[in-house]
Design a protein around this motif. Sequence first.
Motif, short mmCIF file in Angstrom:
data_model
loop_
_atom_site.label_atom_id
_atom_site.label_comp_id
_atom_site.label_asym_id
_atom_site.label_seq_id
_atom_site.Cartn_x
_atom_site.Cartn_y
_atom_site.Cartn_z
N ALA A 374 0.82 -1.21 0.00
CA ALA A 374 0.00 0.00 0.00
C ALA A 374 0.86 1.26 0.00
O ALA A 374 0.56 2.23 -0.72
N LEU A 375 1.93 1.27 0.80
CA LEU A 375 2.81 2.43 0.82
C LEU A 375 3.48 2.65 -0.53
O LEU A 375 3.63 3.79 -0.99
N THR A 376 3.87 1.57 -1.19
CA THR A 376 4.47 1.67 -2.52
C THR A 376 3.47 2.25 -3.52
O THR A 376 3.82 3.11 -4.34
N PHE A 377 2.25 1.78 -3.46
CA PHE A 377 1.20 2.26 -4.36
C PHE A 377 1.02 3.77 -4.23
O PHE A 377 1.01 4.51 -5.23
N TYR A 378 0.93 4.27 -3.01
CA TYR A 378 0.73 5.70 -2.81
C TYR A 378 2.00 6.51 -3.11
O TYR A 378 1.92 7.67 -3.53
N ALA A 379 3.15 5.91 -2.90
CA ALA A 379 4.39 6.61 -3.27
C ALA A 379 4.46 6.83 -4.77
O ALA A 379 4.87 7.91 -5.24
N VAL A 380 4.04 5.84 -5.55
CA VAL A 380 4.03 5.99 -7.01
C VAL A 380 3.03 7.07 -7.42
O VAL A 380 3.29 7.87 -8.32
N LEU A 381 1.88 7.13 -6.75
CA LEU A 381 0.89 8.17 -7.06
C LEU A 381 1.45 9.56 -6.77
O LEU A 381 1.21 10.51 -7.54
N VAL A 382 2.19 9.70 -5.67
CA VAL A 382 2.80 11.00 -5.37
C VAL A 382 3.82 11.38 -6.43
O VAL A 382 3.89 12.53 -6.87
N VAL A 383 4.62 10.41 -6.88
CA VAL A 383 5.57 10.68 -7.96
C VAL A 383 4.84 11.09 -9.23
O VAL A 383 5.26 12.00 -9.95
N VAL A 404 4.50 4.54 -18.68
CA VAL A 404 5.38 3.78 -17.80
C VAL A 404 4.84 3.75 -16.38
O VAL A 404 4.78 2.70 -15.73
N LEU A 405 4.40 4.91 -15.89
CA LEU A 405 3.91 4.98 -14.53
C LEU A 405 2.62 4.18 -14.34
O LEU A 405 2.36 3.65 -13.25
N ARG A 406 1.80 4.08 -15.39
CA ARG A 406 0.58 3.27 -15.28
C ARG A 406 0.91 1.80 -15.08
O ARG A 406 0.17 1.08 -14.39
N VAL A 407 1.99 1.35 -15.67
CA VAL A 407 2.42 -0.03 -15.45
C VAL A 407 3.06 -0.16 -14.07
O VAL A 407 2.79 -1.11 -13.33
#
Length: 447
Positions: A374-383, A404-407
Amino acid sequence: MIIDRLARAVDDRLRLSPITRKALAKVFPDHWSFMLGEIALYSFIALVLTGVYLTFFFEASSADRVYHGSYAPLDGSTTSAAYASTVRLSWDVRAGLLIRQTHHWAAVVFVAAIVVHLIRIFFTGAFRKPRELNWLVGVTMLTLALANGFTGYSMPDDLLSGMGLRIIVSVVESIPVLGAWVAFLALGGEFPSDEMIPRLFVTHVLLVPAVLVALISVHLAMVVRQKHSQFPGPGRTEHNVVGSRFWPSYTLRSLALFCWVVAVLFALGGLVQINPVWLYGPFSPAEATSPAQPDWYVAWGDGALRLFPAWEVRIGGYLVPSPFIPGVVIGGVTFLALYAWPFLERLRTRDRRRHHLLDRPRDHPVRMGVGVGALTFYAVLVVAAGDDIIARLLRVSVYDLLSVLRVVVLVLPLVTGTLAFLLARALSHGDADRVGELTRADLARAR
Protein backbone atom coordinates in the motif's frame (compact mmCIF):
# COMPACT_ATOMS: atom_id res chain seq x y z
CA MET A 1 1.54 30.84 49.95
CA ILE A 2 -1.51 32.16 48.10
CA ILE A 3 -1.13 29.60 45.30
CA ASP A 4 -0.72 26.81 47.85
CA ARG A 5 -3.90 27.82 49.67
CA LEU A 6 -5.79 28.12 46.40
CA ALA A 7 -4.64 24.67 45.30
CA ARG A 8 -5.65 23.17 48.64
CA ALA A 9 -9.06 24.83 48.44
CA VAL A 10 -9.68 23.48 44.94
CA ASP A 11 -8.50 20.01 45.91
CA ASP A 12 -10.67 20.05 49.02
CA ARG A 13 -13.74 20.53 46.82
CA LEU A 14 -12.86 18.47 43.73
CA ARG A 15 -10.58 15.79 45.20
CA LEU A 16 -8.14 16.04 42.31
CA SER A 17 -4.94 15.06 44.15
CA PRO A 18 -5.39 11.25 43.84
CA ILE A 19 -6.04 11.57 40.11
CA THR A 20 -3.12 13.96 39.68
CA ARG A 21 -0.70 11.76 41.61
CA LYS A 22 -1.72 8.74 39.54
CA ALA A 23 -1.27 10.66 36.28
CA LEU A 24 2.14 12.02 37.28
CA ALA A 25 3.31 8.53 38.22
CA LYS A 26 2.35 6.99 34.86
CA VAL A 27 5.29 5.30 33.15
CA PHE A 28 6.07 5.93 29.47
CA PRO A 29 8.46 3.78 27.39
CA ASP A 30 11.75 5.40 26.38
CA HIS A 31 11.74 4.31 22.70
CA TRP A 32 12.06 7.24 20.27
CA SER A 33 9.17 6.12 18.05
CA PHE A 34 6.68 6.95 20.80
CA MET A 35 7.56 10.62 20.33
CA LEU A 36 6.11 10.73 16.80
CA GLY A 37 2.64 11.40 18.15
CA GLU A 38 4.03 14.24 20.25
CA ILE A 39 5.61 15.82 17.17
CA ALA A 40 2.13 15.84 15.62
CA LEU A 41 0.68 17.37 18.78
CA TYR A 42 3.30 20.11 18.99
CA SER A 43 2.94 20.88 15.28
CA PHE A 44 -0.80 21.30 15.88
CA ILE A 45 -0.08 23.72 18.73
CA ALA A 46 2.19 25.71 16.40
CA LEU A 47 -0.60 25.68 13.80
CA VAL A 48 -3.08 27.11 16.28
CA LEU A 49 -0.73 29.83 17.55
CA THR A 50 0.40 31.00 14.12
CA GLY A 51 -3.13 30.65 12.74
CA VAL A 52 -4.50 33.01 15.40
CA TYR A 53 -1.94 35.61 14.31
CA LEU A 54 -2.87 35.23 10.64
CA THR A 55 -6.59 35.70 11.26
CA PHE A 56 -5.98 39.30 12.35
CA PHE A 57 -4.80 40.20 8.85
CA PHE A 58 -6.50 37.80 6.44
CA GLU A 59 -9.74 38.97 4.83
CA ALA A 60 -11.91 35.98 3.93
CA SER A 61 -13.84 37.56 1.09
CA SER A 62 -14.18 37.27 -2.67
CA ALA A 63 -15.02 40.96 -3.01
CA ASP A 64 -12.85 43.06 -5.33
CA ARG A 65 -9.97 44.97 -3.79
CA VAL A 66 -7.32 47.20 -5.34
CA TYR A 67 -3.95 46.11 -3.98
CA HIS A 68 -1.59 48.85 -2.83
CA GLY A 69 1.54 47.59 -1.14
CA SER A 70 5.22 46.81 -1.31
CA TYR A 71 4.97 44.15 -4.03
CA ALA A 72 5.40 46.42 -7.05
CA PRO A 73 4.28 44.03 -9.87
CA LEU A 74 0.83 43.80 -8.27
CA ASP A 75 0.46 47.40 -7.09
CA GLY A 76 -2.75 48.95 -8.42
CA SER A 77 -4.22 45.60 -9.57
CA THR A 78 -7.76 44.57 -8.72
CA THR A 79 -7.92 41.15 -7.06
CA SER A 80 -10.08 39.39 -4.51
CA ALA A 81 -9.84 40.62 -0.95
CA ALA A 82 -8.49 37.22 0.13
CA TYR A 83 -5.61 37.33 -2.33
CA ALA A 84 -4.81 41.01 -1.70
CA SER A 85 -4.72 40.47 2.07
CA THR A 86 -2.46 37.42 1.66
CA VAL A 87 0.04 39.37 -0.42
CA ARG A 88 -0.14 42.29 1.99
CA LEU A 89 0.37 39.90 4.88
CA SER A 90 3.45 38.50 3.17
CA TRP A 91 5.04 41.83 2.23
CA ASP A 92 3.78 44.57 4.53
CA VAL A 93 2.85 43.02 7.90
CA ARG A 94 5.69 42.75 10.40
CA ALA A 95 6.74 39.07 10.64
CA GLY A 96 3.77 38.25 8.41
CA LEU A 97 5.71 36.14 5.90
CA LEU A 98 7.55 34.32 8.70
CA ILE A 99 4.31 33.42 10.46
CA ARG A 100 2.50 32.46 7.24
CA GLN A 101 5.32 30.18 6.05
CA THR A 102 5.75 28.69 9.53
CA HIS A 103 2.02 27.97 9.57
CA HIS A 104 2.29 26.20 6.21
CA TRP A 105 5.33 24.19 7.26
CA ALA A 106 3.60 23.23 10.51
CA ALA A 107 0.70 21.84 8.47
CA VAL A 108 3.11 19.78 6.35
CA VAL A 109 4.92 18.41 9.43
CA PHE A 110 1.61 17.81 11.25
CA VAL A 111 0.27 15.53 8.53
CA ALA A 112 3.67 13.84 8.06
CA ALA A 113 3.94 13.07 11.78
CA ILE A 114 0.43 11.59 11.86
CA VAL A 115 1.20 9.41 8.83
CA VAL A 116 4.51 8.12 10.22
CA HIS A 117 2.88 7.58 13.63
CA LEU A 118 0.09 5.53 12.05
CA ILE A 119 2.65 3.52 10.05
CA ARG A 120 4.48 2.67 13.28
CA ILE A 121 1.23 1.65 14.95
CA PHE A 122 0.21 -0.46 11.95
CA PHE A 123 3.42 -2.45 11.58
CA THR A 124 3.83 -3.04 15.33
CA GLY A 125 0.21 -4.08 15.88
CA ALA A 126 -0.52 -1.30 18.39
CA PHE A 127 -4.08 -1.14 17.05
CA ARG A 128 -5.03 -4.50 18.57
CA LYS A 129 -7.31 -4.92 21.58
CA PRO A 130 -7.74 -2.83 23.71
CA ARG A 131 -6.63 0.06 21.45
CA GLU A 132 -9.00 -0.28 18.49
CA LEU A 133 -10.83 2.92 19.45
CA ASN A 134 -7.57 4.86 19.57
CA TRP A 135 -6.76 3.61 16.06
CA LEU A 136 -10.15 4.83 14.80
CA VAL A 137 -9.57 8.22 16.42
CA GLY A 138 -6.11 8.44 14.81
CA VAL A 139 -7.41 7.62 11.32
CA THR A 140 -10.16 10.22 11.76
CA MET A 141 -7.57 12.81 12.78
CA LEU A 142 -5.58 12.01 9.64
CA THR A 143 -8.71 12.54 7.53
CA LEU A 144 -9.45 15.87 9.20
CA ALA A 145 -5.81 16.97 8.91
CA LEU A 146 -5.90 16.34 5.15
CA ALA A 147 -9.18 18.25 4.84
CA ASN A 148 -7.98 21.19 6.93
CA GLY A 149 -4.69 21.37 5.09
CA PHE A 150 -6.51 21.60 1.79
CA THR A 151 -8.98 24.25 2.97
CA GLY A 152 -6.14 26.40 4.30
CA TYR A 153 -4.19 25.90 1.09
CA SER A 154 -7.22 27.09 -0.93
CA MET A 155 -8.12 30.22 1.05
CA PRO A 156 -5.57 32.71 -0.43
CA ASP A 157 -7.42 32.52 -3.79
CA ASP A 158 -4.21 32.41 -5.81
CA LEU A 159 -4.00 30.75 -9.22
CA LEU A 160 -2.43 27.51 -7.96
CA SER A 161 -4.84 26.92 -5.08
CA GLY A 162 -7.79 27.90 -7.27
CA MET A 163 -6.82 25.18 -9.73
CA GLY A 164 -6.63 22.65 -6.90
CA LEU A 165 -10.05 23.69 -5.62
CA ARG A 166 -11.48 23.41 -9.12
CA ILE A 167 -10.12 19.84 -9.32
CA ILE A 168 -11.67 18.88 -5.97
CA VAL A 169 -15.01 20.37 -7.01
CA SER A 170 -14.88 18.32 -10.22
CA VAL A 171 -14.12 15.17 -8.24
CA VAL A 172 -17.08 15.81 -5.93
CA GLU A 173 -19.33 16.53 -8.90
CA SER A 174 -18.31 13.18 -10.42
CA ILE A 175 -20.21 11.32 -7.67
CA PRO A 176 -23.34 9.97 -9.38
CA VAL A 177 -26.68 11.55 -8.41
CA LEU A 178 -25.43 13.41 -5.30
CA GLY A 179 -22.17 15.01 -6.46
CA ALA A 180 -23.53 18.19 -8.07
CA TRP A 181 -25.86 18.84 -5.12
CA VAL A 182 -23.08 18.34 -2.55
CA ALA A 183 -20.71 20.69 -4.40
CA PHE A 184 -23.45 23.34 -4.78
CA LEU A 185 -24.38 23.22 -1.10
CA ALA A 186 -20.75 23.24 0.06
CA LEU A 187 -19.80 26.25 -2.07
CA GLY A 188 -23.09 28.13 -1.77
CA GLY A 189 -23.50 28.25 -5.55
CA GLU A 190 -21.73 27.44 -8.78
CA PHE A 191 -17.94 27.44 -8.70
CA PRO A 192 -16.44 29.98 -8.11
CA SER A 193 -19.07 31.44 -5.77
CA ASP A 194 -19.01 34.48 -3.51
CA GLU A 195 -19.58 32.23 -0.48
CA MET A 196 -16.69 29.92 -1.31
CA ILE A 197 -13.85 31.64 0.58
CA PRO A 198 -15.90 32.56 3.68
CA ARG A 199 -17.04 28.93 3.99
CA LEU A 200 -13.50 27.65 3.56
CA PHE A 201 -12.42 30.10 6.27
CA VAL A 202 -15.05 29.00 8.78
CA THR A 203 -14.29 25.33 8.09
CA HIS A 204 -10.54 25.87 8.40
CA VAL A 205 -10.38 28.03 11.53
CA LEU A 206 -13.44 26.86 13.47
CA LEU A 207 -15.15 23.59 12.53
CA VAL A 208 -12.27 21.21 11.79
CA PRO A 209 -9.92 22.57 14.51
CA ALA A 210 -12.69 22.21 17.10
CA VAL A 211 -13.21 18.56 16.15
CA LEU A 212 -9.43 17.99 16.12
CA VAL A 213 -9.09 19.45 19.63
CA ALA A 214 -11.87 17.14 20.84
CA LEU A 215 -10.30 14.08 19.21
CA ILE A 216 -6.81 14.92 20.51
CA SER A 217 -8.27 15.25 24.00
CA VAL A 218 -10.00 11.87 23.68
CA HIS A 219 -6.83 10.32 22.28
CA LEU A 220 -4.67 11.60 25.14
CA ALA A 221 -7.27 10.58 27.72
CA MET A 222 -7.27 7.03 26.38
CA VAL A 223 -3.45 6.92 26.41
CA VAL A 224 -3.46 8.01 30.07
CA ARG A 225 -6.30 5.66 31.00
CA GLN A 226 -4.88 2.55 29.32
CA LYS A 227 -1.59 0.82 30.00
CA HIS A 228 1.00 2.11 27.52
CA SER A 229 2.18 -0.33 24.87
CA GLN A 230 5.90 -1.15 24.64
CA PHE A 231 8.37 -3.15 22.60
CA PRO A 232 9.41 -6.59 23.89
CA GLY A 233 12.63 -6.62 25.89
CA PRO A 234 14.27 -7.64 29.16
CA GLY A 235 11.88 -7.21 32.06
CA ARG A 236 8.96 -6.17 29.86
CA THR A 237 5.75 -8.16 30.07
CA GLU A 238 2.08 -7.77 29.24
CA HIS A 239 1.50 -6.61 32.82
CA ASN A 240 4.08 -3.87 33.33
CA VAL A 241 5.63 -0.85 31.56
CA VAL A 242 9.37 -0.17 31.69
CA GLY A 243 10.46 3.41 31.12
CA SER A 244 10.34 6.90 32.62
CA ARG A 245 7.72 8.38 34.91
CA PHE A 246 5.63 11.20 33.50
CA TRP A 247 6.99 13.58 36.14
CA PRO A 248 9.66 14.79 36.05
CA SER A 249 11.83 12.92 33.53
CA TYR A 250 9.32 12.35 30.72
CA THR A 251 7.84 15.84 31.11
CA LEU A 252 11.25 17.50 30.73
CA ARG A 253 12.05 15.34 27.70
CA SER A 254 8.71 16.20 26.13
CA LEU A 255 9.15 19.93 26.76
CA ALA A 256 12.57 19.75 25.11
CA LEU A 257 10.98 18.09 22.09
CA PHE A 258 8.34 20.84 21.97
CA CYS A 259 11.06 23.49 21.87
CA TRP A 260 12.88 21.62 19.09
CA VAL A 261 9.73 21.21 17.00
CA VAL A 262 8.82 24.89 17.28
CA ALA A 263 12.42 25.94 16.58
CA VAL A 264 12.63 23.75 13.45
CA LEU A 265 9.26 25.00 12.19
CA PHE A 266 10.25 28.65 12.59
CA ALA A 267 13.63 27.93 10.99
CA LEU A 268 11.83 26.43 7.99
CA GLY A 269 9.41 29.35 7.92
CA GLY A 270 12.23 31.86 7.90
CA LEU A 271 14.71 30.11 5.61
CA VAL A 272 12.77 27.84 3.21
CA GLN A 273 10.23 29.46 0.92
CA ILE A 274 6.87 27.75 0.57
CA ASN A 275 3.73 28.75 -1.35
CA PRO A 276 4.84 32.17 -2.75
CA VAL A 277 1.35 33.21 -3.86
CA TRP A 278 2.54 36.55 -5.27
CA LEU A 279 4.40 34.65 -7.99
CA TYR A 280 1.33 32.64 -8.95
CA GLY A 281 -1.01 35.58 -9.33
CA PRO A 282 -4.72 35.76 -8.44
CA PHE A 283 -7.08 32.97 -9.42
CA SER A 284 -8.91 33.28 -12.71
CA PRO A 285 -11.15 30.43 -13.97
CA ALA A 286 -9.89 30.98 -17.52
CA GLU A 287 -6.19 30.67 -16.61
CA ALA A 288 -3.98 27.83 -15.47
CA THR A 289 -0.40 27.51 -14.30
CA SER A 290 1.97 24.69 -15.20
CA PRO A 291 3.91 22.90 -13.84
CA ALA A 292 1.65 22.83 -10.78
CA GLN A 293 1.69 20.37 -7.89
CA PRO A 294 -0.16 20.40 -4.56
CA ASP A 295 1.35 19.71 -1.16
CA TRP A 296 2.63 16.15 -0.81
CA TYR A 297 -0.21 14.94 1.42
CA VAL A 298 -2.83 15.44 -1.31
CA ALA A 299 -0.48 14.81 -4.25
CA TRP A 300 -1.55 11.15 -4.34
CA GLY A 301 -5.01 12.27 -5.45
CA ASP A 302 -3.56 14.42 -8.20
CA GLY A 303 -1.33 11.55 -9.29
CA ALA A 304 -4.28 9.15 -9.42
CA LEU A 305 -6.23 11.57 -11.61
CA ARG A 306 -3.26 11.91 -13.97
CA LEU A 307 -2.69 8.16 -14.27
CA PHE A 308 -6.25 6.92 -14.60
CA PRO A 309 -7.52 6.71 -18.20
CA ALA A 310 -10.40 8.95 -19.25
CA TRP A 311 -12.99 6.18 -18.99
CA GLU A 312 -16.64 7.04 -18.50
CA VAL A 313 -19.44 4.51 -18.02
CA ARG A 314 -23.18 4.58 -17.44
CA ILE A 315 -24.73 2.65 -14.58
CA GLY A 316 -28.50 2.56 -14.32
CA GLY A 317 -28.78 5.42 -16.75
CA TYR A 318 -26.42 7.65 -14.73
CA LEU A 319 -23.07 8.82 -16.08
CA VAL A 320 -20.04 7.96 -13.94
CA PRO A 321 -17.36 10.48 -15.03
CA SER A 322 -13.70 9.52 -15.24
CA PRO A 323 -12.61 11.39 -12.03
CA PHE A 324 -14.89 9.23 -9.87
CA ILE A 325 -12.70 6.13 -9.54
CA PRO A 326 -9.29 7.82 -9.02
CA GLY A 327 -10.68 10.75 -7.05
CA VAL A 328 -13.37 9.14 -4.90
CA VAL A 329 -13.13 5.34 -4.97
CA ILE A 330 -9.38 4.94 -4.37
CA GLY A 331 -9.26 7.29 -1.40
CA GLY A 332 -12.58 6.04 -0.03
CA VAL A 333 -11.57 2.39 -0.20
CA THR A 334 -8.21 3.17 1.42
CA PHE A 335 -9.72 4.93 4.42
CA LEU A 336 -12.44 2.31 4.79
CA ALA A 337 -9.69 -0.33 4.83
CA LEU A 338 -7.81 1.64 7.49
CA TYR A 339 -10.90 1.88 9.67
CA ALA A 340 -11.70 -1.80 9.24
CA TRP A 341 -8.16 -3.27 9.49
CA PRO A 342 -8.09 -4.01 13.27
CA PHE A 343 -11.34 -5.93 12.96
CA LEU A 344 -10.38 -7.68 9.73
CA GLU A 345 -7.10 -8.85 11.24
CA ARG A 346 -8.84 -10.03 14.39
CA LEU A 347 -11.34 -11.94 12.25
CA ARG A 348 -8.52 -13.58 10.27
CA THR A 349 -6.29 -14.45 13.23
CA ARG A 350 -9.11 -15.02 15.76
CA ASP A 351 -6.92 -13.26 18.30
CA ARG A 352 -9.14 -11.60 20.92
CA ARG A 353 -6.54 -11.26 23.66
CA ARG A 354 -5.47 -7.93 25.16
CA HIS A 355 -2.04 -6.88 23.89
CA HIS A 356 0.35 -4.47 25.59
CA LEU A 357 3.57 -5.80 24.04
CA LEU A 358 4.11 -4.71 20.44
CA ASP A 359 4.92 -7.00 17.53
CA ARG A 360 8.08 -7.09 15.53
CA PRO A 361 6.96 -6.36 11.94
CA ARG A 362 8.62 -9.61 10.77
CA ASP A 363 6.30 -11.66 12.98
CA HIS A 364 3.24 -10.81 10.85
CA PRO A 365 4.22 -11.36 7.19
CA VAL A 366 0.71 -10.71 5.81
CA ARG A 367 0.44 -7.37 7.57
CA MET A 368 3.98 -6.55 6.41
CA GLY A 369 3.22 -7.40 2.78
CA VAL A 370 -0.06 -5.48 2.68
CA GLY A 371 1.45 -2.43 4.37
CA VAL A 372 4.53 -2.23 2.16
CA GLY A 373 2.43 -2.77 -0.98
CA ALA A 374 0.00 0.00 0.00
CA LEU A 375 2.81 2.43 0.82
CA THR A 376 4.47 1.67 -2.52
CA PHE A 377 1.20 2.26 -4.36
CA TYR A 378 0.73 5.70 -2.81
CA ALA A 379 4.39 6.61 -3.27
CA VAL A 380 4.03 5.99 -7.01
CA LEU A 381 0.89 8.17 -7.06
CA VAL A 382 2.80 11.00 -5.37
CA VAL A 383 5.57 10.68 -7.96
CA ALA A 384 2.95 10.72 -10.73
CA ALA A 385 1.69 14.09 -9.46
CA GLY A 386 4.97 15.57 -10.72
CA ASP A 387 5.00 13.80 -14.07
CA ASP A 388 5.32 17.05 -16.04
CA ILE A 389 8.36 18.15 -14.03
CA ILE A 390 9.96 14.69 -14.24
CA ALA A 391 9.36 14.57 -18.01
CA ARG A 392 10.98 17.95 -18.44
CA LEU A 393 14.01 16.97 -16.34
CA LEU A 394 14.44 13.67 -18.18
CA ARG A 395 13.64 15.26 -21.56
CA VAL A 396 11.06 12.62 -22.42
CA SER A 397 7.45 12.85 -23.53
CA VAL A 398 5.02 13.24 -20.64
CA TYR A 399 2.70 10.76 -22.38
CA ASP A 400 5.45 8.13 -22.53
CA LEU A 401 6.18 8.73 -18.86
CA LEU A 402 2.49 8.33 -18.02
CA SER A 403 2.42 4.99 -19.86
CA VAL A 404 5.38 3.78 -17.80
CA LEU A 405 3.91 4.98 -14.53
CA ARG A 406 0.58 3.27 -15.28
CA VAL A 407 2.42 -0.03 -15.45
CA VAL A 408 4.60 0.76 -12.43
CA VAL A 409 1.64 1.68 -10.19
CA LEU A 410 0.09 -1.74 -10.83
CA VAL A 411 3.22 -3.93 -10.81
CA LEU A 412 5.58 -2.36 -8.27
CA PRO A 413 3.22 -2.61 -5.23
CA LEU A 414 2.74 -6.32 -5.96
CA VAL A 415 6.49 -6.83 -6.23
CA THR A 416 7.40 -4.91 -3.06
CA GLY A 417 4.48 -6.37 -1.10
CA THR A 418 5.38 -9.93 -2.08
CA LEU A 419 9.07 -9.35 -1.35
CA ALA A 420 8.25 -7.87 2.07
CA PHE A 421 5.99 -10.84 2.83
CA LEU A 422 8.68 -13.37 1.88
CA LEU A 423 11.44 -11.59 3.79
CA ALA A 424 9.26 -11.23 6.89
CA ARG A 425 8.26 -14.88 6.68
CA ALA A 426 11.86 -15.99 6.25
CA LEU A 427 12.99 -13.91 9.23
CA SER A 428 10.14 -15.08 11.46
CA HIS A 429 10.62 -18.78 10.66
CA GLY A 430 14.41 -18.86 10.39
CA ASP A 431 17.41 -18.23 12.60
CA ALA A 432 18.57 -14.99 10.93
CA ASP A 433 18.30 -11.75 12.89
CA ARG A 434 18.70 -9.43 9.90
CA VAL A 435 17.84 -9.42 6.21
CA GLY A 436 21.54 -9.58 5.30
CA GLU A 437 21.91 -12.84 7.25
CA LEU A 438 19.21 -14.70 5.28
CA THR A 439 20.33 -17.68 3.24
CA ARG A 440 18.88 -19.22 0.11
CA ALA A 441 17.50 -22.02 2.24
CA ASP A 442 15.62 -19.50 4.38
CA LEU A 443 14.09 -17.86 1.31
CA ALA A 444 13.21 -21.24 -0.16
CA ARG A 445 11.34 -22.20 3.01
CA ALA A 446 9.53 -18.86 2.95
CA ARG A 447 8.32 -19.50 -0.60
